[in-house]
Design a protein around this motif. Structure first.
Motif, PDB file in Angstrom:
ATOM      1  N   MET A   1       0.852  -1.181   0.000  1.00 61.54           N
ATOM      2  CA  MET A   1       0.000   0.000   0.000  1.00 61.54           C
ATOM      3  C   MET A   1       0.885   1.227   0.000  1.00 61.54           C
ATOM      4  N   PHE A   2       0.533   2.208  -0.809  1.00 60.86           N
ATOM      5  CA  PHE A   2       1.373   3.375  -0.901  1.00 60.86           C
ATOM      6  C   PHE A   2       0.967   4.387   0.163  1.00 60.86           C
ATOM      7  N   ARG A   3       1.729   4.413   1.264  1.00 58.91           N
ATOM      8  CA  ARG A   3       1.499   5.338   2.368  1.00 58.91           C
ATOM      9  C   ARG A   3       2.657   6.316   2.412  1.00 58.91           C
ATOM     10  N   ARG A  54      -9.064   4.511  -3.145  1.00 63.63           N
ATOM     11  CA  ARG A  54      -9.974   4.340  -4.282  1.00 63.63           C
ATOM     12  C   ARG A  54      -9.603   3.093  -5.070  1.00 63.63           C
ATOM     13  N   LEU A  55      -8.311   2.817  -5.182  1.00 62.47           N
ATOM     14  CA  LEU A  55      -7.834   1.628  -5.898  1.00 62.47           C
ATOM     15  C   LEU A  55      -8.468   0.373  -5.317  1.00 62.47           C
ATOM     16  N   PHE A  56      -8.491   0.281  -3.998  1.00 58.16           N
ATOM     17  CA  PHE A  56      -9.083  -0.895  -3.350  1.00 58.16           C
ATOM     18  C   PHE A  56     -10.600  -0.857  -3.419  1.00 58.16           C
ATOM     19  N   ARG A  57     -11.182   0.272  -3.051  1.00 58.98           N
ATOM     20  CA  ARG A  57     -12.642   0.372  -2.938  1.00 58.98           C
ATOM     21  C   ARG A  57     -13.365   0.138  -4.252  1.00 58.98           C
ATOM     22  N   GLU A  58     -12.811   0.630  -5.365  1.00 61.56           N
ATOM     23  CA  GLU A  58     -13.509   0.543  -6.649  1.00 61.56           C
ATOM     24  C   GLU A  58     -13.099  -0.668  -7.483  1.00 61.56           C
ATOM     25  N   SER A  59     -12.125  -1.419  -7.018  1.00 62.98           N
ATOM     26  CA  SER A  59     -11.720  -2.621  -7.748  1.00 62.98           C
ATOM     27  C   SER A  59     -12.733  -3.734  -7.520  1.00 62.98           C
ATOM     28  N   LEU A  60     -12.748  -4.720  -8.396  1.00 63.04           N
ATOM     29  CA  LEU A  60     -13.614  -5.887  -8.207  1.00 63.04           C
ATOM     30  C   LEU A  60     -13.281  -6.588  -6.900  1.00 63.04           C
ATOM     31  N   PHE A  61     -12.004  -6.608  -6.558  1.00 63.83           N
ATOM     32  CA  PHE A  61     -11.551  -7.236  -5.310  1.00 63.83           C
ATOM     33  C   PHE A  61     -12.162  -6.508  -4.108  1.00 63.83           C
ATOM     34  N   GLY A  62     -12.005  -5.192  -4.085  1.00 61.81           N
ATOM     35  CA  GLY A  62     -12.523  -4.408  -2.969  1.00 61.81           C
ATOM     36  C   GLY A  62     -14.035  -4.454  -2.868  1.00 61.81           C
ATOM     37  N   GLN A  63     -14.716  -4.461  -4.010  1.00 62.57           N
ATOM     38  CA  GLN A  63     -16.178  -4.531  -4.001  1.00 62.57           C
ATOM     39  C   GLN A  63     -16.654  -5.880  -3.457  1.00 62.57           C
ATOM     40  N   GLY A 144      -0.667  -6.699  -1.664  1.00 64.97           N
ATOM     41  CA  GLY A 144       0.508  -7.532  -1.829  1.00 64.97           C
ATOM     42  C   GLY A 144       0.691  -8.015  -3.255  1.00 64.97           C
ATOM     43  N   GLY A 145      -0.379  -7.957  -4.049  1.00 63.62           N
ATOM     44  CA  GLY A 145      -0.292  -8.422  -5.434  1.00 63.62           C
ATOM     45  C   GLY A 145      -0.388  -7.319  -6.465  1.00 63.62           C
ATOM     46  N   THR A 146      -0.214  -6.058  -6.037  1.00 62.98           N
ATOM     47  CA  THR A 146      -0.398  -4.950  -6.975  1.00 62.98           C
ATOM     48  C   THR A 146       0.894  -4.435  -7.601  1.00 62.98           C
ATOM     49  N   ALA A 183      -8.529  -0.826 -13.685  1.00 62.39           N
ATOM     50  CA  ALA A 183      -8.864  -1.668 -14.835  1.00 62.39           C
ATOM     51  C   ALA A 183      -7.843  -2.785 -15.011  1.00 62.39           C
ATOM     52  N   ALA A 184      -6.575  -2.469 -14.838  1.00 60.33           N
ATOM     53  CA  ALA A 184      -5.524  -3.473 -15.000  1.00 60.33           C
ATOM     54  C   ALA A 184      -5.602  -4.538 -13.912  1.00 60.33           C
ATOM     55  N   LEU A 185      -5.879  -4.123 -12.692  1.00 55.36           N
ATOM     56  CA  LEU A 185      -5.975  -5.080 -11.583  1.00 55.36           C
ATOM     57  C   LEU A 185      -7.228  -5.946 -11.718  1.00 55.36           C
ATOM     58  N   ASP A 186      -8.324  -5.351 -12.181  1.00 56.85           N
ATOM     59  CA  ASP A 186      -9.541  -6.139 -12.405  1.00 56.85           C
ATOM     60  C   ASP A 186      -9.278  -7.246 -13.418  1.00 56.85           C
TER      61      ASP A 186
END
Length: 202
Positions: A1-3, A54-63, A144-146, A183-186
């Motif tokens: 995660m980019f913190r 947003r990357l997590f929340r809007e991804s298919l994984f996060g949803q 961990g997989g991004t 889109a790429a992660l989905d």
């Protein structure tokens, strides 16, 4: 995660995570409060940003994670309501029986009721905590997989450095690649499949 803090930005560059020293505070070459002039836009930008929430929340994984937590939360709330109703009924029964019980018998029954209520409270709190732990575990699995996918997206737009969008004070259009990354992660990992540590609220 980019913190990243505003003045100590951790950046993803050349496939590795690098934290520049504190004095390297102006990666875009301008001072805070100054207008950006002559900044390149679009594919020419070497610096790109990403909104990891947003990357997590809007991804298919996060949803998928959000849907699982929502379903488990509704089930837990229904269970809480049922347990509360049962405890309230038992409390009313003890109140009605008090006049016909000895002081010792009522005290023992009241203590037993208190222990039962405390056990229920503790058990339900532990179940609620499992929802928090589940989300944390799934977030770690997601981020961990991004790295490889984000590197590919960064390369595809001609970027060289990727930073957390929250570390940017002033920016220009075209810096953010969150949408492209989603889109790429989905496409790459989808919804992540069955979690290795499911919620499991018995």
């Amino acid at each position: 995660m980019f913190r990243a803090a505003v003045f100590a930005v951790c950046i993803l560059a050349v496939g590795a995570l690098v934290c520049p020293p504190a004095q390297a505070q102006q990666p875009l070459g301008f001072s805070l409060g100054q207008a950006v002039t002559g900044a390149r836009q679009g594919a020419d930008l070497a610096l790109r940003t990403i909104d990891d929430e947003r990357l997590f929340r809007e991804s298919l994984f996060g949803q998928r994670v959000a849907q699982e937590i929502e379903a488990a939360s509704r089930a837990l709330e229904a269970e809480n309501d049922q347990l509360l109703e049962e405890l309230t009924t038992r409390e009313n029964e003890l109140t009605e029986l008090r006049a016909d019980m000895t002081v010792e018998a009522f005290r023992a029954a009241a203590n037993a009721f208190d222990m039962q209520a405390e056990t229920v409270r503790r058990t339900q709190a532990e179940k609620r905590q499992r929802l928090v732990q589940f989300e944390e575990s799934e977030r770690r699995r997601f981020f961990g997989g991004t790295a490889d996918v984000l590197q590919e997206v960064l390369d595809s737009v001609g970027g060289q450095v990727l930073i957390d969008a929250r570390a940017v004070i002033i920016g220009v259009p075209g810096m953010d690649i969150t949408e492209a990354a989603i889109a790429a992660l989905d496409e790459s990992i989808g919804d992540g499949g069955p979690p290795p540590f499911p919620i499991n609220l018995p």
